[in-house]
Design an enzyme around this catalytic site. Structure first.
Site, short mmCIF file in Angstrom:
data_model
loop_
_atom_site.label_atom_id
_atom_site.label_comp_id
_atom_site.label_asym_id
_atom_site.label_seq_id
_atom_site.Cartn_x
_atom_site.Cartn_y
_atom_site.Cartn_z
CG PHE A 19 -33.08 -38.86 55.78
CD1 PHE A 19 -31.97 -39.68 55.82
CD2 PHE A 19 -32.88 -37.48 55.80
CE1 PHE A 19 -30.68 -39.15 55.88
CE2 PHE A 19 -31.60 -36.94 55.85
CZ PHE A 19 -30.50 -37.78 55.90
CD GLU A 43 -49.83 -30.66 61.25
OE1 GLU A 43 -49.60 -29.43 61.09
OE2 GLU A 43 -50.97 -31.12 61.42
CB ALA A 87 -23.15 -27.90 58.61
CB SER A 124 -37.50 -23.28 61.18
OG SER A 124 -38.76 -22.80 60.79
CD GLU A 153 -23.31 -39.88 55.42
OE1 GLU A 153 -23.35 -38.62 55.34
OE2 GLU A 153 -22.92 -40.48 56.43
CD GLU A 155 -21.93 -36.16 52.79
OE1 GLU A 155 -22.50 -35.64 53.77
OE2 GLU A 155 -20.76 -36.57 52.82
#
Length: 198
Positions: A19, A43, A87, A124, A153, A155
């Site tokens: 994903f 990473e 979002a 981040s 999905e 949701e």
């Protein structure tokens, strides 16, 4: 100030692709002394680009928030159901503005015709490529309510309509504890008195 030309990617190795994806990079970069750093390994979580919408009802001084389960908050000691702005991830071939218009309908049943770009930021940058483009739109929140989301999905999204002052109080008390929503509501707190042109 340094730029991308002051970084050398020496190697990139895929660690995971699902994903999301994660790569291990070997790189070096210019130091403030002007010298080059030793090779370092990091990473990097490849999250992609997201877009978010602050749905604000100017006439009633209210905001539309959505509540949903978030895996990343499961170990927080608090509820992993978070209050957030609308979002979503930007699909290939779609603009950030198109994304928030789509997500407004999918997550809250809102039909958005016009929205205004606010800002863009890294979520981040110490270990992730994710950026968020944040927009604001004037909405009519009068009949906004219910549970939304795409079943395909996974949701399950509940809509909340709250006053701007209450939403900002939730930021101050920590009830709202995610970056996108905090940034959006702080922006609104700083700008709502100027008669937003939305």
């Amino acid at each position: 100030m340094y730029d991308i030309n002051d970084v050398e990617i020496m190697a990139s190795k895929p660690l995971y692709k699902g994903f999301f994806k994660c790569n291990k990079l070997t790189l070096r970069h210019k130091l403030f002394s002007g010298e080059w750093s030793q090779p370092i390994q990091r990473e990097c979580f490849e999250r992609g680009k997201a877009a978010a919408l602050l749905a604000y009802d100017k006439a009633h001084d209210k905001v539309v928030l959505v509540e949903q389960f978030r895996l990343g908050a499961i170990d927080s000691g608090r509820s992993p159901w978070l209050l957030e702005l609308i979002a979503g991830m930007i699909d290939e071939g779609q603009s950030a503005e198109q994304t928030v218009i789509r997500e407004a309908y999918e997550e809250a049943g809102l039909v958005i015709e016009n929205c205004q770009f606010m800002l863009s930021y890294y979520v981040s940058p110490g270990g992730s490529t994710e950026t968020v483009d944040l927009f604001v739109a004037n909405v009519d929140s009068t009949d906004v309510q219910g549970v939304f989301g795409l079943a395909g999905e996974g949701e399950d999204i509940r809509v909340h309509v709250v006053s701007r002052t209450e939403a900002y109080e939730w930021v101050k008390t920590g009830k709202i504890n995610n970056g996108i929503t905090i940034i959006g509501l702080q922006w609104l707190e700083l700008n709502h008195k100027e008669g937003l042109n939305i």
